[in-house]
Design a protein around this motif. Structure first.
Motif, PDB file in Angstrom:
ATOM      1  N   ALA A 154       0.841  -1.214   0.000  1.00  0.00           N
ATOM      2  CA  ALA A 154       0.000   0.000   0.000  1.00  0.00           C
ATOM      3  C   ALA A 154       0.869   1.254   0.000  1.00  0.00           C
ATOM      4  CB  ALA A 154      -0.914  -0.011   1.219  1.00  0.00           C
ATOM      5  N   ILE A 155       0.628   2.130  -0.967  1.00  0.00           N
ATOM      6  CA  ILE A 155       1.411   3.365  -1.068  1.00  0.00           C
ATOM      7  C   ILE A 155       0.873   4.406  -0.097  1.00  0.00           C
ATOM      8  CG2 ILE A 155       0.055   4.399  -2.974  1.00  0.00           C
ATOM      9  CD1 ILE A 155       2.842   5.207  -4.188  1.00  0.00           C
ATOM     10  N   SER A 165       0.830  13.456  -6.083  1.00  0.00           N
ATOM     11  CA  SER A 165       1.379  12.483  -7.043  1.00  0.00           C
ATOM     12  C   SER A 165       0.567  11.194  -7.031  1.00  0.00           C
ATOM     13  CB  SER A 165       2.853  12.190  -6.733  1.00  0.00           C
ATOM     14  OG  SER A 165       3.603  13.382  -6.872  1.00  0.00           O
ATOM     15  N   ILE A 166       0.132  10.755  -5.857  1.00  0.00           N
ATOM     16  CA  ILE A 166      -0.714   9.550  -5.786  1.00  0.00           C
ATOM     17  C   ILE A 166      -2.017   9.803  -6.547  1.00  0.00           C
ATOM     18  CG2 ILE A 166      -2.136   8.128  -4.240  1.00  0.00           C
ATOM     19  CD1 ILE A 166       0.143   8.293  -2.185  1.00  0.00           C
ATOM     20  N   LEU A 171      -1.507   6.359  -8.502  1.00  0.00           N
ATOM     21  CA  LEU A 171      -0.599   5.346  -7.946  1.00  0.00           C
ATOM     22  C   LEU A 171      -1.264   4.386  -6.960  1.00  0.00           C
ATOM     23  CD1 LEU A 171       2.606   7.539  -7.466  1.00  0.00           C
ATOM     24  CD2 LEU A 171       1.962   6.080  -9.398  1.00  0.00           C
ATOM     25  N   GLU A 172      -2.547   4.643  -6.664  1.00  0.00           N
ATOM     26  CA  GLU A 172      -3.279   3.745  -5.766  1.00  0.00           C
ATOM     27  C   GLU A 172      -4.246   2.855  -6.535  1.00  0.00           C
ATOM     28  OE1 GLU A 172      -4.281   5.116  -1.207  1.00  0.00           O
ATOM     29  OE2 GLU A 172      -5.055   6.297  -2.839  1.00  0.00           O
ATOM     30  N   LYS A 174      -6.203  -0.002  -8.573  1.00  0.00           N
ATOM     31  CA  LYS A 174      -6.317  -1.456  -8.358  1.00  0.00           C
ATOM     32  C   LYS A 174      -5.361  -2.254  -9.237  1.00  0.00           C
ATOM     33  CE  LYS A 174      -9.481  -3.352  -5.603  1.00  0.00           C
ATOM     34  NZ  LYS A 174      -8.426  -3.141  -4.632  1.00  0.00           N
ATOM     35  N   GLU A 175      -5.188  -1.798 -10.488  1.00  0.00           N
ATOM     36  CA  GLU A 175      -4.377  -2.560 -11.441  1.00  0.00           C
ATOM     37  C   GLU A 175      -2.931  -2.716 -10.991  1.00  0.00           C
ATOM     38  OE1 GLU A 175      -6.393  -0.072 -12.083  1.00  0.00           O
ATOM     39  OE2 GLU A 175      -7.445  -0.312 -13.984  1.00  0.00           O
ATOM     40  N   LEU A 176      -2.487  -1.860 -10.065  1.00  0.00           N
ATOM     41  CA  LEU A 176      -1.093  -1.948  -9.611  1.00  0.00           C
ATOM     42  C   LEU A 176      -0.922  -2.943  -8.456  1.00  0.00           C
ATOM     43  CD1 LEU A 176      -0.147   1.839  -9.737  1.00  0.00           C
ATOM     44  CD2 LEU A 176       0.629   0.043 -11.289  1.00  0.00           C
ATOM     45  N   ASP A 177      -2.053  -3.378  -7.864  1.00  0.00           N
ATOM     46  CA  ASP A 177      -1.969  -4.294  -6.708  1.00  0.00           C
ATOM     47  C   ASP A 177      -1.260  -5.596  -7.051  1.00  0.00           C
ATOM     48  OD1 ASP A 177      -3.287  -2.481  -5.200  1.00  0.00           O
ATOM     49  OD2 ASP A 177      -5.226  -3.510  -5.193  1.00  0.00           O
TER      50      ASP A 177
END
Ligand SMILES: [Zn+2]
Length: 237
Positions: A154-155, A165-166, A171-172, A174-177
């Motif tokens: 978790a960022i 920036s988030i 940057l949060e 779902k696809e990055l999980d």
């Protein structure tokens, strides 16, 4: 996000030869989107998005992204689109980077929030040094970890720049999980092996393997900030 050292690759000739546009209508995507530019940015970023640190999708090439948007800008979601954008920086090497389509088209778009919106850069009015962007520039910020950190996958923001920036790089999302979790689990498996080997002759070699794994992930440039935030301490073991 990680710092990218632009000095490692020279400015493409096409940019050096092209005069800055004098109005938005003059901006030619064949110049900033030229193969020479893409090749140079790929050399610097090795197929990794400058914002989210994902590898570009294998079916797309990523976008040549203007850090300062060329067609207009918005301070936040409630703002209207202000014209003109930073068209005079459309061919400026220092303003160009490679971003994945998600970061560029779905999230950042024309957002370019400033700490003080009355000090927006305009070559006729004020100097670029007076402008304080709220977005982290991966080609300028040598320590993105001063603004962003990770707890597990978790960022978390540490500053206002981190918050913006988030939000505006998504940057949060779902696809990055899943890709973050894959890298995280891979390193955790090595940490578990070190624990099992504790007190035996296998412990020291396992610690070396763990360090090599962490350094390998950092060198590959994917999810560097997450790896450093969670596992940097093991490099000091
Ligand atoms: Zn991205």
């Amino acid at each position: 996000m990680k710092y990218i050292d632009r000095s490692q690759v020279g400015e493409p000739a096409i940019l050096q030869e092209s005069a800055a546009p004098t109005k938005e209508e003059e901006v030619d995507d064949g110049i900033y989107g030229h193969d020479e530019v893409k090749k140079a940015l790929n050399q610097l970023q090795r197929g990794i998005c400058c914002y989210c640190e994902s590898r570009y999708n294998h079916t797309t090439f990523g976008d040549v992204e203007h850090f300062r948007p060329k067609k207009g800008y918005k301070q936040d979601e409630k703002d209207v689109l202000h014209k003109p954008g930073y068209y005079w920086l459309a061919y400026k090497w220092e303003n160009l980077m490679y971003a994945c389509e998600q970061c560029n088209r779905v999230y950042k778009h024309n957002y370019f929030p400033l700490k003080d919106r009355t000090k927006r850069f305009d070559p006729k009015v004020c100097d670029i040094s007076q402008e304080e962007p709220l977005l982290i520039n991966p080609y300028e910020e040598k320590n993105p970890e001063n603004h962003l950190t990770f707890v597990g996958t978790a960022i978390k923001p540490l500053t206002d720049k981190g918050v913006a920036s988030i939000t505006y790089y998504g940057l949060e999302r779902k696809e990055l999980d899943e890709p973050r979790q894959e890298v995280y689990n891979d390193i955790i498996a090595f940490i578990d092996a070190v624990k099992i080997a504790e007190g035996t002759s296998a412990e020291a070699p396992m610690i070396e393997k763990l360090k090599a794994r962490i350094n390998g992930k950092i060198a590959a440039g994917q999810h560097t900030l997450m790896v450093k935030s969670n596992f940097g301490k093991y490099l000091k073991v």
